[in-house]
Design a protein around this motif. Structure first.
Motif, PDB file in Angstrom:
ATOM      1  N   MET A  34      18.635  -6.869 -17.254  1.00  0.00           N
ATOM      2  CA  MET A  34      17.317  -7.375 -17.595  1.00  0.00           C
ATOM      3  C   MET A  34      17.001  -6.936 -19.017  1.00  0.00           C
ATOM      4  O   MET A  34      17.457  -5.875 -19.454  1.00  0.00           O
ATOM      5  N   ALA A  35      16.238  -7.749 -19.708  1.00  0.00           N
ATOM      6  CA  ALA A  35      16.032  -7.479 -21.122  1.00  0.00           C
ATOM      7  C   ALA A  35      14.691  -7.980 -21.614  1.00  0.00           C
ATOM      8  O   ALA A  35      14.044  -8.814 -20.987  1.00  0.00           O
ATOM      9  N   TRP A  36      14.318  -7.450 -22.747  1.00  0.00           N
ATOM     10  CA  TRP A  36      13.182  -7.943 -23.510  1.00  0.00           C
ATOM     11  C   TRP A  36      13.694  -8.530 -24.813  1.00  0.00           C
ATOM     12  O   TRP A  36      14.473  -7.890 -25.518  1.00  0.00           O
ATOM     13  N   PHE A  37      13.263  -9.729 -25.099  1.00  0.00           N
ATOM     14  CA  PHE A  37      13.543 -10.384 -26.368  1.00  0.00           C
ATOM     15  C   PHE A  37      12.225 -10.629 -27.082  1.00  0.00           C
ATOM     16  O   PHE A  37      11.159 -10.608 -26.469  1.00  0.00           O
ATOM     17  N   ARG A  38      12.291 -10.884 -28.358  1.00  0.00           N
ATOM     18  CA  ARG A  38      11.093 -11.237 -29.100  1.00  0.00           C
ATOM     19  C   ARG A  38      11.425 -12.288 -30.138  1.00  0.00           C
ATOM     20  O   ARG A  38      12.553 -12.388 -30.610  1.00  0.00           O
ATOM     21  N   GLN A  39      10.425 -13.065 -30.476  1.00  0.00           N
ATOM     22  CA  GLN A  39      10.616 -14.111 -31.459  1.00  0.00           C
ATOM     23  C   GLN A  39       9.351 -14.280 -32.288  1.00  0.00           C
ATOM     24  O   GLN A  39       8.278 -14.538 -31.751  1.00  0.00           O
ATOM     25  N   ALA A  40       9.499 -14.121 -33.577  1.00  0.00           N
ATOM     26  CA  ALA A  40       8.410 -14.343 -34.513  1.00  0.00           C
ATOM     27  C   ALA A  40       8.529 -15.754 -35.072  1.00  0.00           C
ATOM     28  O   ALA A  40       9.623 -16.323 -35.100  1.00  0.00           O
TER      29      ALA A  40
END
Length: 130
Positions: A34-40
């Motif tokens: 399981m993971a956290w991603f981010r996108q600006a």
């Protein structure tokens, strides 16, 4: 395919802290990554942190270099919930944060690839003001 719902995002001053949560609609194998991603805006989606439970029920985690030492990923398998504790937030942490669940354990080689995951949340916005 499991449904994932993120929460905990918001606006905070630089140096502040937030804790993101991701609730799954059903049980997720603790061995699954399981993971956290981010996108600006205008940027590619990037991996922030990932976690899985390996042999001996030991949790293993990976972090992006930009957040290592400031963020902590954890999971409560009994609650089917993933967390991301974000401390010492910086303006460059501003992004939409997404929760993801995969079908195998995390690895240094593959955890940052979006193709590793088959379930994604809708995202929660984190905005850090200078």
């Amino acid at each position: 395919q499991v449904q994932l719902v993120e929460s905990g995002g918001g606006s905070v001053q630089a140096g502040g802290a937030l804790r993101l949560s991701c609730e799954a609609s059903r049980f997720i194998d603790s061995g699954a990554c399981m993971a956290w991603f981010r996108q600006a805006p205008g940027k590619e989606r990037e991996g922030v942190a990932s976690i899985y439970t390996g042999t001996g029920f030991t949790n293993y985690a990976y972090y992006a270099g930009s957040v290592k030492g400031r963020f902590t990923i954890s999971r409560d398998n009994a609650k089917n919930t993933l967390y991301l504790q974000m401390n010492s937030l910086k303006s460059e942490d501003t992004a939409m944060y997404y929760c993801a669940a995969g079908f195998r354990y995390c690895s240094e080689r593959y955890w940052t690839l979006t193709t590793t995951y088959n379930s994604w949340g809708q995202g929660t916005q984190v905005t850090v003001s200078s």
